[in-house]
Design a protein around this motif. Structure first.
Motif, PDB file in Angstrom:
ATOM      1  N   TYR A   1       0.823  -1.188   0.000  1.00 62.15           N
ATOM      2  CA  TYR A   1       0.000   0.000   0.000  1.00 62.15           C
ATOM      3  C   TYR A   1       0.871   1.257   0.000  1.00 62.15           C
ATOM      4  N   LEU A   2       1.830   1.305   0.907  1.00 59.29           N
ATOM      5  CA  LEU A   2       2.693   2.479   0.987  1.00 59.29           C
ATOM      6  C   LEU A   2       3.483   2.687  -0.299  1.00 59.29           C
ATOM      7  N   LEU A   3       4.067   1.617  -0.821  1.00 57.99           N
ATOM      8  CA  LEU A   3       4.854   1.755  -2.044  1.00 57.99           C
ATOM      9  C   LEU A   3       3.998   2.238  -3.203  1.00 57.99           C
ATOM     10  N   LYS A   4       2.832   1.665  -3.364  1.00 58.39           N
ATOM     11  CA  LYS A   4       1.958   2.037  -4.478  1.00 58.39           C
ATOM     12  C   LYS A   4       1.465   3.470  -4.338  1.00 58.39           C
ATOM     13  N   ASN A   5       1.157   3.897  -3.128  1.00 53.53           N
ATOM     14  CA  ASN A   5       0.519   5.184  -2.940  1.00 53.53           C
ATOM     15  C   ASN A   5       1.463   6.341  -2.621  1.00 53.53           C
ATOM     16  N   LEU A   6       2.649   6.057  -2.094  1.00 53.73           N
ATOM     17  CA  LEU A   6       3.561   7.146  -1.767  1.00 53.73           C
ATOM     18  C   LEU A   6       4.716   7.304  -2.759  1.00 53.73           C
ATOM     19  N   THR A   7       5.030   6.262  -3.514  1.00 49.70           N
ATOM     20  CA  THR A   7       6.120   6.367  -4.489  1.00 49.70           C
ATOM     21  C   THR A   7       5.919   7.538  -5.451  1.00 49.70           C
ATOM     22  N   PRO A   8       4.702   7.759  -5.979  1.00 52.81           N
ATOM     23  CA  PRO A   8       4.532   8.904  -6.889  1.00 52.81           C
ATOM     24  C   PRO A   8       4.913  10.250  -6.270  1.00 52.81           C
ATOM     25  N   VAL A   9       4.801  10.377  -4.976  1.00 56.99           N
ATOM     26  CA  VAL A   9       5.200  11.622  -4.305  1.00 56.99           C
ATOM     27  C   VAL A   9       6.710  11.825  -4.433  1.00 56.99           C
ATOM     28  N   PHE A  10       7.463  10.750  -4.321  1.00 55.95           N
ATOM     29  CA  PHE A  10       8.927  10.836  -4.360  1.00 55.95           C
ATOM     30  C   PHE A  10       9.471  11.021  -5.768  1.00 55.95           C
ATOM     31  N   ILE A  11       8.811  10.435  -6.756  1.00 55.83           N
ATOM     32  CA  ILE A  11       9.321  10.534  -8.127  1.00 55.83           C
ATOM     33  C   ILE A  11       8.521  11.516  -8.979  1.00 55.83           C
ATOM     34  N   LEU A  12       7.598  12.231  -8.336  1.00 56.11           N
ATOM     35  CA  LEU A  12       6.795  13.254  -8.997  1.00 56.11           C
ATOM     36  C   LEU A  12       6.097  12.713 -10.246  1.00 56.11           C
ATOM     37  N   SER A  13       5.280  11.701 -10.015  1.00 56.30           N
ATOM     38  CA  SER A  13       4.526  11.097 -11.115  1.00 56.30           C
ATOM     39  C   SER A  13       3.081  10.917 -10.701  1.00 56.30           C
ATOM     40  N   ASP A  14       2.282  10.495 -11.632  1.00 61.22           N
ATOM     41  CA  ASP A  14       0.890  10.165 -11.353  1.00 61.22           C
ATOM     42  C   ASP A  14       0.836   8.781 -10.726  1.00 61.22           C
ATOM     43  N   SER A  15      -0.146   8.546  -9.902  1.00 62.46           N
ATOM     44  CA  SER A  15      -0.245   7.241  -9.228  1.00 62.46           C
ATOM     45  C   SER A  15      -0.463   6.094 -10.205  1.00 62.46           C
ATOM     46  N   GLU A  16      -0.956   6.375 -11.393  1.00 66.56           N
ATOM     47  CA  GLU A  16      -1.160   5.324 -12.395  1.00 66.56           C
ATOM     48  C   GLU A  16       0.094   5.054 -13.221  1.00 66.56           C
ATOM     49  N   ASP A  17       1.146   5.843 -13.040  1.00 61.62           N
ATOM     50  CA  ASP A  17       2.362   5.685 -13.829  1.00 61.62           C
ATOM     51  C   ASP A  17       3.241   4.535 -13.359  1.00 61.62           C
ATOM     52  N   ILE A  18       3.064   4.116 -12.102  1.00 62.30           N
ATOM     53  CA  ILE A  18       3.848   2.994 -11.577  1.00 62.30           C
ATOM     54  C   ILE A  18       2.887   1.967 -10.986  1.00 62.30           C
ATOM     55  N   ASP A  19       3.402   0.764 -10.830  1.00 66.40           N
ATOM     56  CA  ASP A  19       2.617  -0.261 -10.155  1.00 66.40           C
ATOM     57  C   ASP A  19       3.555  -1.121  -9.322  1.00 66.40           C
ATOM     58  N   VAL A  20       2.986  -1.853  -8.388  1.00 68.37           N
ATOM     59  CA  VAL A  20       3.758  -2.664  -7.452  1.00 68.37           C
ATOM     60  C   VAL A  20       3.142  -4.050  -7.385  1.00 68.37           C
ATOM     61  N   ILE A  21       4.000  -5.057  -7.424  1.00 69.74           N
ATOM     62  CA  ILE A  21       3.567  -6.448  -7.246  1.00 69.74           C
ATOM     63  C   ILE A  21       4.411  -7.042  -6.122  1.00 69.74           C
ATOM     64  N   VAL A  22       3.776  -7.760  -5.219  1.00 73.13           N
ATOM     65  CA  VAL A  22       4.492  -8.515  -4.191  1.00 73.13           C
ATOM     66  C   VAL A  22       4.433  -9.976  -4.595  1.00 73.13           C
ATOM     67  N   ASP A  23       5.615 -10.564  -4.803  1.00 77.39           N
ATOM     68  CA  ASP A  23       5.721 -11.957  -5.224  1.00 77.39           C
ATOM     69  C   ASP A  23       6.250 -12.774  -4.043  1.00 77.39           C
TER      70      ASP A  23
END
Length: 107
Positions: free
Chosen positions: A1-23
């Motif tokens: 949750y944190l990675l998916k929702n806070l990463t865009p704040v750090f890299i200045l992107s839209d939340s739909e620009d990145i995604d996260v999978i836990v394997d």
């Protein structure tokens, strides 16, 4: 949750620009408990490369975010809503972030 929702704040992107999978079952990477952060745009923009460069700082800041939340056991503001598939609360999230920090400092 944190990675998916806070990463865009750090890299200045839209939340739909990145995604996260836990394997957690070695199905994708061959390694147990892998976290995959990737560009969610065809051909990519290099956002995951930026994440790789600042990952230790991101985890440190995410840990501070959860620690400084006023809740006691976890809430949608820090660890995410239960519907996100989370299996733990605040203590578990802080433990996992601490372990990630240890791994990032090992090399």
């Amino acid at each position: 949750y944190l990675l998916k929702n806070l990463t865009p704040v750090f890299i200045l992107s839209d939340s739909e620009d990145i995604d996260v999978i836990v394997d957690s079952k070695k199905e994708i990477t061959g390694f147990k408990n892998s976290i995959i952060i990737y560009d969610n745009i065809p051909y990519g923009l290099g956002l995951s490369t930026e994440v790789f460069k600042i990952f230790p700082m991101m985890i440190t800041e995410m840990k501070k975010h959860v620690e400084n939340c006023g809740c006691h056991q976890g809430c949608p503001s820090c660890v995410g809503p239960a519907a996100e598939g989370g299996y733990g609360g605040k203590d578990e999230t802080l433990y996992l972030l601490s372990k990630l920090l240890e791994l990032t400092h090992e090399g």
